[in-house]
Write a protein that holds these residues in place. Sequence first.
Motif, PDB file in Angstrom:
ATOM      1  N   THR D  72       0.825  -1.221   0.000  1.00 40.88           N
ATOM      2  CA  THR D  72       0.000   0.000   0.000  1.00 40.88           C
ATOM      3  C   THR D  72       0.855   1.265   0.000  1.00 40.88           C
ATOM      4  OG1 THR D  72      -0.136   0.012   2.429  1.00 40.88           O
ATOM      5  CG2 THR D  72      -1.889  -1.148   1.244  1.00 40.88           C
ATOM      6  N   LYS D  73       2.137   1.134   0.370  1.00 38.36           N
ATOM      7  CA  LYS D  73       2.999   2.325   0.402  1.00 38.36           C
ATOM      8  C   LYS D  73       3.163   2.951  -0.978  1.00 38.36           C
ATOM      9  CE  LYS D  73       5.454   0.522   4.435  1.00 38.36           C
ATOM     10  NZ  LYS D  73       6.638  -0.236   4.931  1.00 38.36           N
ATOM     11  N   VAL D  74       3.080   2.126  -2.012  1.00 40.78           N
ATOM     12  CA  VAL D  74       3.179   2.657  -3.369  1.00 40.78           C
ATOM     13  C   VAL D  74       1.985   3.566  -3.660  1.00 40.78           C
ATOM     14  CG1 VAL D  74       3.154   2.048  -5.823  1.00 40.78           C
ATOM     15  CG2 VAL D  74       4.467   0.657  -4.181  1.00 40.78           C
ATOM     16  N   PHE D  75       0.826   3.138  -3.224  1.00 39.59           N
ATOM     17  CA  PHE D  75      -0.388   3.895  -3.543  1.00 39.59           C
ATOM     18  C   PHE D  75      -0.484   5.174  -2.713  1.00 39.59           C
ATOM     19  CE2 PHE D  75      -1.306  -0.665  -4.252  1.00 39.59           C
ATOM     20  CZ  PHE D  75      -1.302  -0.623  -5.634  1.00 39.59           C
ATOM     21  N   THR D  76      -0.151   5.096  -1.429  1.00 40.04           N
ATOM     22  CA  THR D  76      -0.207   6.334  -0.638  1.00 40.04           C
ATOM     23  C   THR D  76       0.849   7.323  -1.128  1.00 40.04           C
ATOM     24  OG1 THR D  76       1.148   5.241   1.064  1.00 40.04           O
ATOM     25  CG2 THR D  76      -1.231   5.335   1.439  1.00 40.04           C
ATOM     26  N   LEU D  77       2.006   6.803  -1.560  1.00 40.68           N
ATOM     27  CA  LEU D  77       3.010   7.708  -2.128  1.00 40.68           C
ATOM     28  C   LEU D  77       2.437   8.435  -3.342  1.00 40.68           C
ATOM     29  CD1 LEU D  77       5.867   8.855  -2.571  1.00 40.68           C
ATOM     30  CD2 LEU D  77       6.422   6.754  -3.815  1.00 40.68           C
ATOM     31  N   ALA D  78       1.840   7.675  -4.246  1.00 39.44           N
ATOM     32  CA  ALA D  78       1.292   8.296  -5.459  1.00 39.44           C
ATOM     33  C   ALA D  78       0.155   9.260  -5.114  1.00 39.44           C
ATOM     34  CB  ALA D  78       0.795   7.213  -6.419  1.00 39.44           C
ATOM     35  N   LEU D  79      -0.702   8.860  -4.194  1.00 40.09           N
ATOM     36  CA  LEU D  79      -1.850   9.714  -3.828  1.00 40.09           C
ATOM     37  C   LEU D  79      -1.380  11.009  -3.172  1.00 40.09           C
ATOM     38  CD1 LEU D  79      -4.200   6.855  -2.554  1.00 40.09           C
ATOM     39  CD2 LEU D  79      -4.643   8.346  -4.543  1.00 40.09           C
ATOM     40  N   ASP D  80      -0.312  10.942  -2.376  1.00 37.00           N
ATOM     41  CA  ASP D  80       0.187  12.162  -1.761  1.00 37.00           C
ATOM     42  C   ASP D  80       0.958  13.023  -2.767  1.00 37.00           C
ATOM     43  OD1 ASP D  80       0.549  13.695   0.825  1.00 37.00           O
ATOM     44  OD2 ASP D  80       2.612  13.551   0.089  1.00 37.00           O
ATOM     45  N   LEU D  81       1.785  12.384  -3.592  1.00 40.44           N
ATOM     46  CA  LEU D  81       2.524  13.117  -4.635  1.00 40.44           C
ATOM     47  C   LEU D  81       1.560  13.867  -5.544  1.00 40.44           C
ATOM     48  CD1 LEU D  81       5.388  11.100  -6.359  1.00 40.44           C
ATOM     49  CD2 LEU D  81       5.525  13.316  -5.226  1.00 40.44           C
ATOM     50  N   THR D 132      -3.216  14.529   6.564  1.00 33.92           N
ATOM     51  CA  THR D 132      -3.421  15.968   6.743  1.00 33.92           C
ATOM     52  C   THR D 132      -4.186  16.559   5.553  1.00 33.92           C
ATOM     53  OG1 THR D 132      -1.425  16.173   8.058  1.00 33.92           O
ATOM     54  CG2 THR D 132      -2.233  18.185   7.013  1.00 33.92           C
ATOM     55  N   ARG D 133      -3.856  16.095   4.357  1.00 36.18           N
ATOM     56  CA  ARG D 133      -4.442  16.678   3.143  1.00 36.18           C
ATOM     57  C   ARG D 133      -5.837  16.141   2.830  1.00 36.18           C
ATOM     58  NH1 ARG D 133       0.179  17.490   3.684  1.00 36.18           N
ATOM     59  NH2 ARG D 133       1.331  19.279   2.860  1.00 36.18           N
ATOM     60  N   THR D 134      -6.143  14.944   3.313  1.00 35.64           N
ATOM     61  CA  THR D 134      -7.430  14.341   2.957  1.00 35.64           C
ATOM     62  C   THR D 134      -8.347  14.143   4.164  1.00 35.64           C
ATOM     63  OG1 THR D 134      -6.635  12.075   3.312  1.00 35.64           O
ATOM     64  CG2 THR D 134      -6.339  13.022   1.102  1.00 35.64           C
ATOM     65  N   GLY D 135      -7.795  14.213   5.370  1.00 33.72           N
ATOM     66  CA  GLY D 135      -8.596  13.935   6.555  1.00 33.72           C
ATOM     67  C   GLY D 135      -8.778  12.464   6.832  1.00 33.72           C
ATOM     68  N   ASP D 136      -8.399  11.602   5.880  1.00 34.96           N
ATOM     69  CA  ASP D 136      -8.581  10.156   6.063  1.00 34.96           C
ATOM     70  C   ASP D 136      -7.707   9.406   5.061  1.00 34.96           C
ATOM     71  OD1 ASP D 136      -9.371   7.564   6.456  1.00 34.96           O
ATOM     72  OD2 ASP D 136     -11.461   7.877   5.865  1.00 34.96           O
ATOM     73  N   ALA D 137      -6.466   9.177   5.476  1.00 34.20           N
ATOM     74  CA  ALA D 137      -5.520   8.548   4.554  1.00 34.20           C
ATOM     75  C   ALA D 137      -5.976   7.146   4.154  1.00 34.20           C
ATOM     76  CB  ALA D 137      -4.129   8.482   5.187  1.00 34.20           C
ATOM     77  N   ALA D 138      -6.384   6.354   5.135  1.00 30.57           N
ATOM     78  CA  ALA D 138      -6.764   4.972   4.832  1.00 30.57           C
ATOM     79  C   ALA D 138      -8.010   4.940   3.945  1.00 30.57           C
ATOM     80  CB  ALA D 138      -6.989   4.188   6.127  1.00 30.57           C
ATOM     81  N   GLY D 139      -8.959   5.839   4.198  1.00 32.28           N
ATOM     82  CA  GLY D 139     -10.171   5.894   3.375  1.00 32.28           C
ATOM     83  C   GLY D 139      -9.852   6.321   1.948  1.00 32.28           C
ATOM     84  N   THR D 140      -8.962   7.282   1.804  1.00 33.08           N
ATOM     85  CA  THR D 140      -8.564   7.736   0.470  1.00 33.08           C
ATOM     86  C   THR D 140      -7.929   6.597  -0.313  1.00 33.08           C
ATOM     87  OG1 THR D 140      -8.203   9.959   1.352  1.00 33.08           O
ATOM     88  CG2 THR D 140      -7.148   9.434  -0.763  1.00 33.08           C
ATOM     89  N   LEU D 141      -7.078   5.849   0.381  1.00 31.69           N
ATOM     90  CA  LEU D 141      -6.448   4.688  -0.247  1.00 31.69           C
ATOM     91  C   LEU D 141      -7.494   3.671  -0.672  1.00 31.69           C
ATOM     92  CD1 LEU D 141      -4.018   2.754  -0.829  1.00 31.69           C
ATOM     93  CD2 LEU D 141      -4.254   2.007   1.550  1.00 31.69           C
ATOM     94  N   LEU D 142      -8.415   3.375   0.235  1.00 30.52           N
ATOM     95  CA  LEU D 142      -9.428   2.366  -0.049  1.00 30.52           C
ATOM     96  C   LEU D 142     -10.267   2.750  -1.273  1.00 30.52           C
ATOM     97  CD1 LEU D 142     -10.354  -0.317   1.162  1.00 30.52           C
ATOM     98  CD2 LEU D 142     -12.027   0.949   2.515  1.00 30.52           C
ATOM     99  N   ASP D 143     -10.676   4.010  -1.331  1.00 31.21           N
ATOM    100  CA  ASP D 143     -11.437   4.478  -2.495  1.00 31.21           C
ATOM    101  C   ASP D 143     -10.652   4.251  -3.787  1.00 31.21           C
ATOM    102  OD1 ASP D 143     -13.512   5.315  -0.936  1.00 31.21           O
ATOM    103  OD2 ASP D 143     -12.967   7.443  -0.966  1.00 31.21           O
TER     104      ASP D 143
END
Lengths: 310, 310, 310, 310
Positions: D72-81, D132-143
Amino acid sequence: MVIVRSTLTFQPVLDRIADEIAQTPTRGRPADYIPALAACDPARFGMAVAELDGTVYGVGDWRQPFSAQSITKVFTLALDLAREADELWEHVGREPSGNPFNSLVQLEYENGIPRNPFINAGALVVTDRLHTRTGDAAGTLLDFLRTESGNDRLAIDEDVAASEAAHGDRNAALGHFMASYGNIDNPVPVLLDAYFRQCSVAASCADLALATGFLARHGIRSDGSRLLTQRQAKQVNAVMLTCGTYDAAGEFAYRVGLPGKSGVGGGVIAVVPGRCTLCAWSPGLDEQGNSVAGVAALDRFTTLTGLSVF
Amino acid sequence: MVIVRSTLTFQPVLDRIADEIAQTPTRGRPADYIPALAACDPARFGMAVAELDGTVYGVGDWRQPFSAQSITKVFTLALDLAREADELWEHVGREPSGNPFNSLVQLEYENGIPRNPFINAGALVVTDRLHTRTGDAAGTLLDFLRTESGNDRLAIDEDVAASEAAHGDRNAALGHFMASYGNIDNPVPVLLDAYFRQCSVAASCADLALATGFLARHGIRSDGSRLLTQRQAKQVNAVMLTCGTYDAAGEFAYRVGLPGKSGVGGGVIAVVPGRCTLCAWSPGLDEQGNSVAGVAALDRFTTLTGLSVF
Amino acid sequence: MVIVRSTLTFQPVLDRIADEIAQTPTRGRPADYIPALAACDPARFGMAVAELDGTVYGVGDWRQPFSAQSITKVFTLALDLAREADELWEHVGREPSGNPFNSLVQLEYENGIPRNPFINAGALVVTDRLHTRTGDAAGTLLDFLRTESGNDRLAIDEDVAASEAAHGDRNAALGHFMASYGNIDNPVPVLLDAYFRQCSVAASCADLALATGFLARHGIRSDGSRLLTQRQAKQVNAVMLTCGTYDAAGEFAYRVGLPGKSGVGGGVIAVVPGRCTLCAWSPGLDEQGNSVAGVAALDRFTTLTGLSVF
Amino acid sequence: MVIVRSTLTFQPVLDRIADEIAQTPTRGRPADYIPALAACDPARFGMAVAELDGTVYGVGDWRQPFSAQSITKVFTLALDLAREADELWEHVGREPSGNPFNSLVQLEYENGIPRNPFINAGALVVTDRLHTRTGDAAGTLLDFLRTESGNDRLAIDEDVAASEAAHGDRNAALGHFMASYGNIDNPVPVLLDAYFRQCSVAASCADLALATGFLARHGIRSDGSRLLTQRQAKQVNAVMLTCGTYDAAGEFAYRVGLPGKSGVGGGVIAVVPGRCTLCAWSPGLDEQGNSVAGVAALDRFTTLTGLSVF
């Protein structure tokens, strides 16, 4: 070590040291990681010597309470050793760390067993174990200090404790890290609360010189009862000499030549085994976190009196 | 060497210690990195105590020469300090290393300045500087040891020296590494030759206890002349206590409670300031490279006599 | 990676890059550890691209010989791999070091086995083994480079080699250190001589781009013979990508996206597998020891052409 | 999810790999730090390949959800970038660490800035910033994962998340340690909750191969919208190649030759830029924490198809 007891008191030596310190402009900077410590005036200076019988000599701000901080690690070590003896040494080492006092590096290479009880990680282990054995590590410490110093007003500065907790991420990291190796008994937040309260004891040079007396009396408390065996008292002194002043233990041994322990509140205690105990205080610190004027005062004391262990 | 049996002698203590050691089966293993040391019999044991006036007491193999190895680092340190005083400390530190004695790691983080004069890197710096000042570091050391011990036959074991050179890659690495930081004066091969010869001095417990006497006499040599100032003698003792037994300095201070220095030949010297000096020898080493029976003997000595600095 | 071969040449791209570089004032500083390199003009810049069939395009100082230095580590790796295959990997690893190129720290923690063949310690191991197998590592390298580049005048700069030897303490330390772990076959001085001569090869961008061709041709030399298996060629490219630019390998992969290898002479080679090889040169280095303008030029090349592996 | 069997499909390759894996007895051991992972059967194996257009091929347990963990680190990296672009790189590096994935050592030497986003410390920083940017990192990833995989049932395994939290001291130590350097925005317990939920996403090989597609499509999501710029997609691939498999990144690049990312749940994803994405799964891990059969399967894939980046 052969010591001849003279009829002279320590007062003239203390007065001379205070004069010399007063003429020394360089004093370092107070610890600035919490506001309560940063506000201290680096010009303040006090020093006390306690003889084995409880006679105390002092100079300057020697009755002024200050934040004892890491000096308390000596007392929790002794209080825990008195309870569990050598079992403690399976959970914390006795070697100099060669690294700054809050380093995680060595801890990782050595699987969560801190090098010695005077780096923060080791002190957390000691407090954790004392807390398990007493139910209240900070309270046990406070009782001990009050009794030995004869000062019932000696107390924990709750503002400092709260401030420590608010800036406690590094110690929280240490606690969780050791917990991940199974070397912490209590829940980390419980341990941290006890530890921050312990560090926040406010005591004066007179209080701390008196409370250290058992280490000069080979383990005997002020009321004549035994806290540590003679061998344990010798061992605590040895650990102080090799590990008591963060990564400047060699420098302290080289200059002062006594077992000693410093705190970032600017205090430094020292032991002349069989003879007396000392506490100097001045809030300005050097880069290693040791009181500039405090160490200088102890250096002068051993030079003027010849009372070094070497 | 004058041996007087005083009415209050150390002889009964030494005899008792030898008896106890004889009943202890565990002795460790001799150093095996060069054949000359590996061949030593771990059952051998000797111990000597020298009083300030040169009176020597001994037991077991106390007159048997063995390879002094790192014990010589104490003498080269003193001989160089006597010549250049504090300038030395710009090139080598005084802090415990917290790492094994031949580690390169710390040296790299600290830009080629070794932590202290008793790890190999630090000893190489001291020998390099003594060699520059005297033209012959090993010869200067040999002269000193012969004079202080009163033993003219004390000599360098050239076979050991050749064997050290043949297995000297680690020290060569240390030398070149520090040279790359500009902290070595002589060509590295010249330095290594001097260093390997220094380490290969063969001396007995009696010789080394006597030669260490200046550290118990606050800097005064056996003929009454001054080698070190009182302050310097105190400082060498302090460095021995904090750094003298590789990465077991804390353990040694904790158990023995005296300034001491060990060598992989199985010898250990120790100082009771103002009182006497000691040397114990037994070739079997523990994992840190310290003599198992030698350290145990010193531990028993301080316990039986109460002659610890703590 | 799917690549469509266009009819266009690389010349316009090179010309554009040279124009952009010419307008960039920041160029870093030449390596200053030996005078021969320090004297280089950081304003110089050259770049060459070699296609699989040996067609070469160039711009600026692309025919000017410079000191190849660590770029030669790619060729000695391939030349040794071709001889001993996987046995090499028992003596040197394939992982990024995460530390500067001449660090001893990791080497100590990992018992004398260097992390990869492109840090100095690893390159010493490779040269040592190639020297054992050929009797002349530097000569074997020189023959290979002359043949692949078609440039018979390509030579070792003996002045640079002598200068390297005169400033070679760090590499001597690495050599002796690994020898102490039994990971070096030849006497350390013999190895160092071979290594310093290898590093001192002078070659141009055109020479080096051509000599690297076998890595774009999946192991096939310029004359159609096979140096490496397809799998080995892929592996060398992989090691270049993860370890080729000291402790900036991640940055290089991130910016350029090609297997590459830099040298402190200011050269950088890179491989587009199945398509072409590149070499850029400019003597000014960044803090990690990589050519500032050289890396920038490769960065522009992959951006303008889309010829990244990612 | 559309599955079309084209005439030139990956199916025969996958079938052949599965046969080979089935005959390989050595499979490593499942992660044992939490019970939920330890219970997995190491004999299980699945693999999926997704083409750019969403066509998926699979074999074995390719539709079986498993714990995605560090993948999942790949996806959170991309989502934050995608949200903050290069500002992220001021808070986390892009270099291989050369150390195990949860090491604190490097973090201390580098003042709380983790080496790269794929070691645990770096992933915590990324999740903190995304939270910080989305209010819900895990939820953003899941979506994101649900949309890209077309699988609405893809979910967080709350049992695993609770188990992670109960064994989370090491990550708590990392979080507090970085917070002490000011490199964490959210309260550490908030961050840890988000992070443990992120790691506990359960997804299948098919799900993860599809969700990785944007990295093969140079930044384009499955619906044709752009998540990352072409340059950013190239950069994420580069970081995967140099840092994606803990301290075995060099080995993975050497064997597989593709950007990849592993998780302790036994999954491994990989990218063939411009061509396809892969996910292999088998719970048995090697000593570095990478799936034994998963990496072997990817190794065979690139060997059989020639689809390596080198």
